[in-house]
Design an enzyme around this catalytic site. Structure first.
Site, short mmCIF file in Angstrom:
data_model
loop_
_atom_site.label_atom_id
_atom_site.label_comp_id
_atom_site.label_asym_id
_atom_site.label_seq_id
_atom_site.Cartn_x
_atom_site.Cartn_y
_atom_site.Cartn_z
N LYS A 111 0.78 -1.19 0.01
CA LYS A 111 0.23 0.07 0.15
C LYS A 111 1.02 1.28 0.18
O LYS A 111 0.40 2.24 -0.41
CB LYS A 111 -0.87 0.08 1.16
CG LYS A 111 -2.12 -1.05 1.15
CD LYS A 111 -3.15 -0.83 2.14
CE LYS A 111 -4.30 -1.70 1.71
NZ LYS A 111 -5.47 -1.66 2.77
N LYS A 193 -5.28 -11.66 -5.12
CA LYS A 193 -6.55 -12.09 -4.50
C LYS A 193 -7.54 -10.98 -4.87
O LYS A 193 -7.34 -9.90 -5.29
CB LYS A 193 -6.23 -12.00 -2.84
CG LYS A 193 -6.36 -10.47 -2.34
CD LYS A 193 -6.64 -10.37 -0.91
CE LYS A 193 -6.89 -9.09 -0.26
NZ LYS A 193 -7.58 -8.94 0.75
N LYS A 196 -11.94 -5.88 -2.28
CA LYS A 196 -13.32 -4.95 -2.30
C LYS A 196 -12.69 -3.49 -2.87
O LYS A 196 -13.24 -2.76 -3.56
CB LYS A 196 -14.06 -4.98 -1.34
CG LYS A 196 -13.32 -4.12 0.12
CD LYS A 196 -14.63 -4.03 0.93
CE LYS A 196 -14.44 -4.97 2.00
NZ LYS A 196 -13.28 -4.71 2.91
P1 ADP Z 1 -10.50 -6.61 1.53
O1 ADP Z 1 -9.20 -6.96 1.50
O2 ADP Z 1 -11.38 -7.21 0.47
O3 ADP Z 1 -10.78 -5.16 1.64
P2 ADP Z 1 -10.88 -6.71 4.28
O4 ADP Z 1 -9.57 -6.37 4.38
O5 ADP Z 1 -12.09 -5.86 4.99
O6 ADP Z 1 -11.17 -7.11 2.67
O7 ADP Z 1 -10.78 -8.20 4.94
C1 ADP Z 1 -12.25 -8.74 5.58
C2 ADP Z 1 -12.25 -10.07 5.62
O8 ADP Z 1 -12.32 -10.76 4.24
C3 ADP Z 1 -10.80 -10.70 6.13
O9 ADP Z 1 -11.02 -11.77 6.91
C4 ADP Z 1 -10.17 -11.07 4.94
O10 ADP Z 1 -9.13 -11.88 5.27
C5 ADP Z 1 -11.29 -11.75 4.09
N1 ADP Z 1 -10.81 -11.67 2.51
C6 ADP Z 1 -10.50 -10.51 1.96
N2 ADP Z 1 -10.19 -10.90 0.61
C7 ADP Z 1 -10.28 -12.15 0.56
C8 ADP Z 1 -10.19 -13.05 -0.46
N3 ADP Z 1 -10.04 -12.87 -1.82
N4 ADP Z 1 -10.27 -14.52 -0.29
C9 ADP Z 1 -10.78 -14.83 0.77
N5 ADP Z 1 -10.72 -14.22 2.05
C10 ADP Z 1 -10.85 -12.76 1.87
NA NA Z 2 -7.47 -7.23 3.57
#
Ligand code: ADP
Ligand code: NA
Length: 325
Positions: A111, A193, A196
């Site tokens: 980041k 991965k 969002k």
């Molecule tokens: P993001 O990375 O999508 O912004 P967050 O950091 O808010 O999401 O993470 C929320 C939850 O979703 C965490 O437990 C994270 O490990 C899980 N998570 C995020 N992306 C994935 C993915 N691509 N596959 C499985 N779990 C995920």
């Molecule tokens: Na994350």
């Protein structure tokens, strides 16, 4: 006794990755005696957020938590910034963190890239805040996707360091990832991965996407050119990602799916995967649409914050006492 904590950032509409890797499992963990599911808006502001958008995303995430089946009678649902102790303990955790270990975090390195002199300090101190989130409730179990591995490790290090310097106060939290689905990949670059905050809308399936969009995105998913449907994450990441999603949505194993699709083209797999995703999202979307416009949502979050505050303030007092504050 298990104490369960997990958080999701209100930084955009949840993806299928968030659902399959984390939130889907929260529903099982809420059966434990004590559980906390948090909307971590203070983590979200480590990168710029539009205030109105952030407020809307926070409410929307609360509605999604309920729509997937979290029950405020069984668990504590709350917004991080409404419990001031998160920021308070985060400061304490910063004082026992080392800059070197924070700079080594993969998420920070990713980041902070291309920001020159303007790397927000909050990106660096994200892990001590995350440690505080868990430790305030003396968490033992953390259901998350596997991208959180380093964050859980550093939380354990910080908890251990605190206990060693100031006396045993915190259990070391254990990471709980699902066997399949711990890392759902981007549909446009299956070596990354699904996230969002991905700017490429075709890369993610969002929990509130229309049926039409889900089908369109899956049809466009990147695969490969050898045209055999086989689960092999290393050599066939795109196809394997589709098989994993299909498997998680239908309950069939990836082996069963390999059998079922033997001799068939990727088009079949994509359309069927879309149908499976649409099927599991349909009831979630229906409940979401009922919930999002009610004031009940705000009441649930207020009550959740009050419940969380009770425990958090008790822990904070213990921390301050131990440290001579
Ligand atoms: P993001 O990375 O999508 O912004 P967050 O950091 O808010 O999401 O993470 C929320 C939850 O979703 C965490 O437990 C994270 O490990 C899980 N998570 C995020 N992306 C994935 C993915 N691509 N596959 C499985 N779990 C995920
Ligand atoms: Na994350």
């Amino acid at each position: 006794m298990a104490v369960v904590f997990s958080g999701v950032q209100p930084s955009g509409t949840l993806t299928l990755g968030n659902y399959l890797g984390a939130i889907k499992h929260f529903v099982d963990y809420q059966e434990e005696e004590e559980s906390y599911f948090c909307i971590v808006n203070q983590h979200a502001i480590t990168v710029p957020q539009d205030p109105k958008q952030l407020r809307d995303n926070t409410r929307s995430l609360a509605a999604l938590y309920l729509a997937v089946g979290l029950d405020p009678k069984k668990t504590t649902l709350f917004v991080q910034s409404e419990v001031a102790e998160h920021a308070q303990l985060a400061w304490v955790m910063q004082t026992i963190s080392y800059v070197g270990e924070l700079e080594r975090m993969t998420q920070f390195k990713e980041k902070a890239q291309n920001r020159g002199e303007s790397i927000p300090a909050g990106l660096l101190t994200y892990p001590p805040l995350m440690a505080a989130d868990m430790l305030l409730y003396k968490t033992t179990d953390v259901p998350v996707g596997d991208d959180q591995k380093q964050h859980i490790e550093i939380t354990r290090d910080l908890a251990g360091r605190f206990n060693h310097r100031f006396g045993e106060l915190f259990p070391l939290p254990k990471m709980r990832t699902p066997k399949v689905g711990a890392r759902i990949m981007s549909l446009q670059d299956p070596t990354k991965k699904m996230s969002k905050s991905d700017a490429n809308q075709n890369a993610t399936i969002r929990l509130l996407d229309s049926e039409k969009d889900i089908l369109k995105k899956l049809k466009r998913a990147q695969t490969d050119s050898d045209n055999t449907i086989r689960f092999d994450k290393e050599n066939k990441p795109g196809v394997s990602n589709l098989l994993a999603i299909h498997s998680l949505c239908t309950g069939k194993t990836t082996e069963q799916l390999e059998q079922e699709y033997m001799g068939k083209g990727y088009g079949h797999l994509k359309v069927d995967t879309a149908e499976a995703v649409i099927e599991i999202l349909r009831p979630i979307q229906a409940r979401y649409n009922e919930l999002i416009s009610t004031s009940e949502l705000d009441l649930i979050l207020d009550e959740g914050a009050a419940k969380a505050r009770e425990v958090a303030s008790r822990t904070m007092k213990e921390v301050e006492h131990a440290m001579g504050l």
